[in-house]
Write a protein that holds these residues in place. Structure first.
Motif, PDB file in Angstrom:
ATOM      1  N   LYS A 103       0.487  10.088   9.931  1.00 51.86           N
ATOM      2  CA  LYS A 103       1.824   9.596   9.554  1.00 51.86           C
ATOM      3  C   LYS A 103       2.882  10.034  10.560  1.00 51.86           C
ATOM      4  CE  LYS A 103       1.185   9.137   4.566  1.00 51.86           C
ATOM      5  NZ  LYS A 103       1.507   9.700   3.235  1.00 51.86           N
ATOM      6  N   ARG A 104       2.689  11.223  11.137  1.00 57.13           N
ATOM      7  CA  ARG A 104       3.641  11.722  12.128  1.00 57.13           C
ATOM      8  C   ARG A 104       3.714  10.789  13.325  1.00 57.13           C
ATOM      9  NH1 ARG A 104       1.606  17.196  13.574  1.00 57.13           N
ATOM     10  NH2 ARG A 104       2.130  17.581  11.386  1.00 57.13           N
ATOM     11  N   HIS A 105       2.632  10.047  13.552  1.00 59.69           N
ATOM     12  CA  HIS A 105       2.581   9.132  14.689  1.00 59.69           C
ATOM     13  C   HIS A 105       2.783   7.672  14.261  1.00 59.69           C
ATOM     14  CE1 HIS A 105       1.503  12.084  17.798  1.00 59.69           C
ATOM     15  NE2 HIS A 105       1.091  12.769  16.752  1.00 59.69           N
ATOM     16  N   GLY A 106       3.366   7.491  13.084  1.00 54.93           N
ATOM     17  CA  GLY A 106       3.702   6.132  12.665  1.00 54.93           C
ATOM     18  C   GLY A 106       2.545   5.343  12.090  1.00 54.93           C
ATOM     19  N   GLY A 107       1.464   6.026  11.724  1.00 55.37           N
ATOM     20  CA  GLY A 107       0.307   5.329  11.172  1.00 55.37           C
ATOM     21  C   GLY A 107       0.598   4.746   9.797  1.00 55.37           C
ATOM     22  N   VAL A 108       0.059   3.557   9.567  1.00 54.46           N
ATOM     23  CA  VAL A 108       0.120   2.947   8.231  1.00 54.46           C
ATOM     24  C   VAL A 108      -1.323   2.792   7.764  1.00 54.46           C
ATOM     25  CG1 VAL A 108       2.252   1.693   8.687  1.00 54.46           C
ATOM     26  CG2 VAL A 108       0.068   0.580   9.135  1.00 54.46           C
ATOM     27  N   THR A 109      -1.539   2.880   6.466  1.00 55.02           N
ATOM     28  CA  THR A 109      -2.905   2.745   6.003  1.00 55.02           C
ATOM     29  C   THR A 109      -3.154   1.328   5.512  1.00 55.02           C
ATOM     30  OG1 THR A 109      -4.680   3.789   4.711  1.00 55.02           O
ATOM     31  CG2 THR A 109      -2.549   3.499   3.608  1.00 55.02           C
ATOM     32  N   THR A 129       6.634   2.603   7.234  1.00 54.18           N
ATOM     33  CA  THR A 129       6.011   3.831   7.732  1.00 54.18           C
ATOM     34  C   THR A 129       6.909   4.994   7.337  1.00 54.18           C
ATOM     35  OG1 THR A 129       7.134   4.159   9.853  1.00 54.18           O
ATOM     36  CG2 THR A 129       5.350   2.538   9.805  1.00 54.18           C
ATOM     37  N   GLU A 130       6.445   6.213   7.627  1.00 59.00           N
ATOM     38  CA  GLU A 130       7.267   7.376   7.317  1.00 59.00           C
ATOM     39  C   GLU A 130       7.991   7.919   8.543  1.00 59.00           C
ATOM     40  OE1 GLU A 130       5.155  10.344   5.091  1.00 59.00           O
ATOM     41  OE2 GLU A 130       4.335   8.869   3.701  1.00 59.00           O
ATOM     42  N   VAL A 131       7.964   7.155   9.629  1.00 57.96           N
ATOM     43  CA  VAL A 131       8.584   7.642  10.870  1.00 57.96           C
ATOM     44  C   VAL A 131      10.077   7.888  10.659  1.00 57.96           C
ATOM     45  CG1 VAL A 131       9.159   7.024  13.250  1.00 57.96           C
ATOM     46  CG2 VAL A 131       6.872   6.569  12.357  1.00 57.96           C
ATOM     47  N   GLY A 172       6.545  19.044  13.786  1.00 54.18           N
ATOM     48  CA  GLY A 172       6.108  18.332  12.583  1.00 54.18           C
ATOM     49  C   GLY A 172       6.960  17.123  12.232  1.00 54.18           C
ATOM     50  N   ILE A 173       7.843  16.710  13.143  1.00 54.17           N
ATOM     51  CA  ILE A 173       8.733  15.573  12.868  1.00 54.17           C
ATOM     52  C   ILE A 173       8.025  14.268  13.247  1.00 54.17           C
ATOM     53  CG2 ILE A 173      10.930  14.482  13.499  1.00 54.17           C
ATOM     54  CD1 ILE A 173      11.944  17.428  14.024  1.00 54.17           C
ATOM     55  N   LYS A 174       8.152  13.280  12.364  1.00 53.51           N
ATOM     56  CA  LYS A 174       7.482  11.999  12.564  1.00 53.51           C
ATOM     57  C   LYS A 174       8.298  11.147  13.539  1.00 53.51           C
ATOM     58  CE  LYS A 174       5.898  12.378   7.830  1.00 53.51           C
ATOM     59  NZ  LYS A 174       6.789  12.627   6.677  1.00 53.51           N
ATOM     60  N   ALA A 175       7.725  10.841  14.667  1.00 47.59           N
ATOM     61  CA  ALA A 175       8.497  10.175  15.715  1.00 47.59           C
ATOM     62  C   ALA A 175       7.656   9.173  16.492  1.00 47.59           C
ATOM     63  CB  ALA A 175       9.063  11.222  16.674  1.00 47.59           C
ATOM     64  N   GLU A 176       8.340   8.142  16.962  1.00 48.99           N
ATOM     65  CA  GLU A 176       7.711   7.107  17.785  1.00 48.99           C
ATOM     66  C   GLU A 176       8.606   6.784  18.974  1.00 48.99           C
ATOM     67  OE1 GLU A 176       5.244   3.899  15.150  1.00 48.99           O
ATOM     68  OE2 GLU A 176       7.410   3.839  14.929  1.00 48.99           O
ATOM     69  N   GLU A 216      -4.335  21.851  13.619  1.00 48.45           N
ATOM     70  CA  GLU A 216      -3.765  22.085  12.287  1.00 48.45           C
ATOM     71  C   GLU A 216      -4.817  22.307  11.207  1.00 48.45           C
ATOM     72  OE1 GLU A 216      -0.565  19.200  11.610  1.00 48.45           O
ATOM     73  OE2 GLU A 216       0.022  19.452  13.720  1.00 48.45           O
ATOM     74  N   LYS A 232      -0.704   0.316  14.052  1.00 47.49           N
ATOM     75  CA  LYS A 232      -1.333   1.642  14.118  1.00 47.49           C
ATOM     76  C   LYS A 232      -1.846   1.878  12.716  1.00 47.49           C
ATOM     77  CE  LYS A 232       2.509   3.584  16.811  1.00 47.49           C
ATOM     78  NZ  LYS A 232       3.424   4.736  16.918  1.00 47.49           N
ATOM     79  N   GLU A 247       0.493   4.009  -2.897  1.00 45.10           N
ATOM     80  CA  GLU A 247       0.259   5.426  -2.571  1.00 45.10           C
ATOM     81  C   GLU A 247       1.293   6.322  -3.253  1.00 45.10           C
ATOM     82  OE1 GLU A 247      -1.714   6.860   0.628  1.00 45.10           O
ATOM     83  OE2 GLU A 247      -3.060   5.350  -0.217  1.00 45.10           O
ATOM     84  N   VAL A 260       0.837  -1.200   0.000  1.00 40.65           N
ATOM     85  CA  VAL A 260       0.000   0.000   0.000  1.00 40.65           C
ATOM     86  C   VAL A 260       0.878   1.259   0.000  1.00 40.65           C
ATOM     87  CG1 VAL A 260      -0.466   0.333   2.463  1.00 40.65           C
ATOM     88  CG2 VAL A 260      -2.254   0.785   0.829  1.00 40.65           C
ATOM     89  N   GLU A 303      -1.684   8.608  23.089  1.00 42.21           N
ATOM     90  CA  GLU A 303      -1.250   8.939  21.725  1.00 42.21           C
ATOM     91  C   GLU A 303      -2.456   9.343  20.869  1.00 42.21           C
ATOM     92  OE1 GLU A 303       2.197   8.039  20.949  1.00 42.21           O
ATOM     93  OE2 GLU A 303       2.248   8.354  18.778  1.00 42.21           O
TER      94      GLU A 303
END
Lengths: 501, 501
Positions: free
Chosen positions: B40-46, A384-386, A417-421, B156, B103, A29, A25, B145
């Motif tokens: 996505k900032r929180h590590g979400g995947v679709t 993910t984009e983390v 705005g930084i992607k973090a876990e 935002e 997530k 995307e 996915v 979270e």
């Protein structure tokens, strides 16, 4: 799939459908984003139509493929069906809203109750990705824009640059040639369908179909072959324009003038190098009235011996809709990855007022499969984009886990705005935190240590550095400058010069 | 809508559905993008699940609202239904794939064969926008979270910052309070539903329902009221923890410990200022097992006299599903704009193996309507993203229209990724070109003049400058530096210093 749940319950998706998840996915995307960016660059606006239409809206648009339409149950009220493509809903939208002109794109799922062949990628639910221009404009300008869009899309998709060819022809040239060859008027569409098979079948087989199955005189068929073999650049147009019998035919003459003008425009747009003017391209759908085109690529063109293919073709009754031919059988290629043309009469079927239209449909499922195969050889996708994983370093009885501190750092990064876990454990093991970051292919780690933190310092580490790299163990930075440090690293700039190594 | 086409044919979308186009779809896409960026900032995947599921998958999940499910016609093969929400397909996905933790976010349409009320925004096809966390983690960390995500989304979104409140409660606290007050075990769910109406009805009406309709002892009802009035910040939790009868109840004690811990975490995440711990929040759905929350905003809370509302409530049988209450009647507000909670048992309904879950669903249709109303007062949306319109200046018999030159400039800009259009006319009038640029709210014009072009110059003009502005008539730049010039202007930087004014 097909796993049994509780009791007799079947835990699966319906036949011909699938879930998309993981890196599949992510890649899909990315493809959507690339295509959408190109559409927007050319002033495209999107519309979103309902997933089902009144059944009447779809009736009489798809010929014998209407049997593949999914109907909703009659639960009282209107009778509806799931959309079969995005073109008919677009034409309904234009007619209903008396649209004068629009450049619209639409990326959405369509539904066909076909025999699914999952391994070949033929699904009952699949995405279409369409760009269409409706409106009255000076000749060939919207057509040129569509082909420029095609070029941009395939040059910008990963691993496609230089690996695609846009085959193009014109219905009026084809019709003219058929007239010149002596094809009876009522056989033109069916002979056109036979010609369209020349990309998969040898001439002998197509000729046999024309003569034996369709009753064409053999000398007419042979005359068609002399034209159908022509392919190349603008020279093909010029060659045909130099043939007196061709330009004497009004339809061919007009079509060739169109094509010559289009080639001039595509010269300016630098699309000609990717173009192949191909007199054997005919396309199946009836509604095309002008230029027609399809995009093929390495691995999408037929690769088997033509005889085997001819045998297969004979066995499988070919669907009237070209999109149906979504075979992934490696011996026959996947067919085109994008296709379209000019259709000036379809909107008029709804409103009685025709609006000229030209469009392109990208076969995202095929594009996805080919891109995935090409990418998997070279690079891996991130799930993910983390960008940053925040960890606590420590152990033993004294170790607090530094949960509030990790959360505070996360907040600081999210605020920027930084992607973090971080790991949702009060006292996580360092090993498990690294494992989580590695599984997520997260490129950066922030490692909190109690002593460092007391001194207002924090460790930043790039993941996956080789042994012996000077920054293998990370670098220590001022906590107060953490966000700038991370932002500099993420933007690919060298990290801040004043950091403490 | 409802325009007649050719013959008897109805040119419309099915009842309860609509087309999205123009600036409506632009704004909705902006909302989706804002929300997706936070996810996505929180590590979400679709994940993407099919629009229809096996009917059995949906059976037994929605209580009496199952009658609103759309079925597909039985055309042979499996019996399927359109999805009713995204939560049940997510639970099916987790069970089918034995997901340990995820997530996931999912933005997609769902279908309910409800009586549509278009003016109130209640549609049969509408979007849901869900983020859910499945998996076993240390207490309240995923919950914190989710609430941080809620805060980021509404801070935002345009025109939402400072205009929303997150109401929160906990099922275990509620259940404990009901036990303390003496509500019989078998009445807890129905009394909980009555309490949930306190945001729309006065206490007198809710009390009447409890006592008269549901047979609760009046003194029990009055005792509930002493607790249900409590609302505020963490002080509410502390106040309840200071009550001996409350902490003596095991369920309330556990719920309060959860809430106290959550408040500590939300303090770190700076979410507390937006939070209202509210003992009158109960939420309708049965499957919640822990924290529950909903987001309200100015204009979404009830604004009429409570008596009128109470009358309306009496007349309208309230749907068991809280999402159904999508009324836009200005006298009763639109209800919540996002809602969710913890549901630890749902996945187990499919696989027999429960996986703890917590999630949030954003009501994008409501968010869209409110955002649109707020924006229309201040700023207008651009229908496309085109940044540059390329024009030819000239007239009279000598005027060529400079089509190849305009196309060449367009190509140059597209090559650099700049969004650009030109008029598809060989000899366009300047006036029509300006009109097209103005209609599209395109911010910049490039104007080609034959003399300037010969000198290697080109004019760049910002659209919509007021009379008297020094650059009202545009500035002339080197054609060779056009792309840099435009890029500098688009990035908001001052234009290049060395340009010719």
């Amino acid at each position: 799939m097909g796993k049994e749940g509780k009791g007799n319950f079947q835990l699966k998706t319906p036949k011909g459908t699938r879930d998309w998840s993981g890196t599949d996915v992510v890649l899909r995307e990315q493809i959507f984003t690339t295509i959408t960016n190109v559409f927007k660059r050319h002033g495209g606006v999107t519309i979103d139509t309902p997933v089902f239409e009144l059944k009447d809206t779809l009736t009489g648009k798809y010929g014998e493929d209407s049997k593949l339409i999914y109907d909703l149950a009659d639960q009282g009220g209107e009778i509806c069906s799931l959309r079969y493509d995005l073109t008919v809903p677009f034409a309904r939208f234009c007619a209903q809203n008396a649209v004068q002109n629009i450049k619209r794109y639409h990326i959405a799922k369509v539904y066909r109750r076909d025999q699914p062949a999952m391994t070949k990628g033929r699904m009952r639910e699949f995405y279409q990705c369409d760009f269409d221009i409706a409106g009255q404009f000076d000749p060939m300008l919207p057509d040129a824009e569509i082909l420029r869009i095609v070029k941009e899309v395939f040059e910008e998709l990963p691993e496609w640059k230089g690996k695609f060819t846009i085959k193009i022809n014109h219905r009026k040239i084809l019709d003219g040639i058929f007239q010149i060859c002596g094809v009876p008027e009522d056989k033109i569409r069916t002979i056109s369908s036979a010609v369209d098979k020349l990309d998969k079948s040898p001439w002998e087989e197509v000729r046999r179909e024309m003569v034996e199955d369709k009753g064409l005189a053999p000398e007419v068929a042979d005359k068609i072959w002399t034209y159908a073999q022509l392919k190349g650049g603008k020279d093909v147009v010029e060659k045909l324009q130099a043939m007196p019998e061709v330009v004497a035919n009004e339809s061919a003459k007009q079509g060739l003038e169109n094509m010559a003008l289009l080639c001039d425009y595509l010269e300016i747009f630098d699309v000609m190098p990717a173009l192949s003017v191909d007199m054997s391209l005919a396309r199946g759908l009836d509604y095309y009235t002008g230029v027609i085109y399809e995009v093929v690529t390495e691995g999408s063109a037929p690769s088997a011996s033509t005889k085997d293919v001819a045998k297969k073709e004979k066995k499988q009754k070919k669907s009237a809709d070209p999109d149906e031919d979504r075979s992934n059988d490696p011996t026959i290629g996947v067919g085109s990855v994008a296709a379209g043309g000019r259709y000036d009469e379809l909107v008029g079927m709804f409103s009685g007022k025709p609006i000229p239209c030209v469009g392109i449909s990208f076969g995202v499922d095929r594009i996805f499969s080919i891109t995935k195969a090409r990418l998997s050889e070279s690079q891996a996708l991130r799930p993910t984009e983390v960008d940053v994983f925040i960890m606590a370093f420590g152990g033993g009885k004294e170790f607090t886990g530094m949960l509030p501190e990790r959360m505070a750092v996360a907040k600081q990064l999210w605020d920027a705005g930084i992607k973090a876990e971080y790991l949702w454990k009060t006292k996580p093991k360092l090993q498990n935190q690294f494992k989580a970051a590695e599984n997520g292919k997260v490129p950066w780690a922030i490692i909190l240590g109690e002593d460092e933190l007391k001194a207002g310092k924090i460790k930043v580490k790039e993941m996956g550095l080789p042994d012996g790299h000077p920054e293998k163990d990370g670098v220590v930075v001022e906590k107060a400058k953490l966000v700038e440090e991370i932002q500099a690293r993420l933007s690919g700039k060298a990290s801040l010069p004043d950091r403490t190594v």
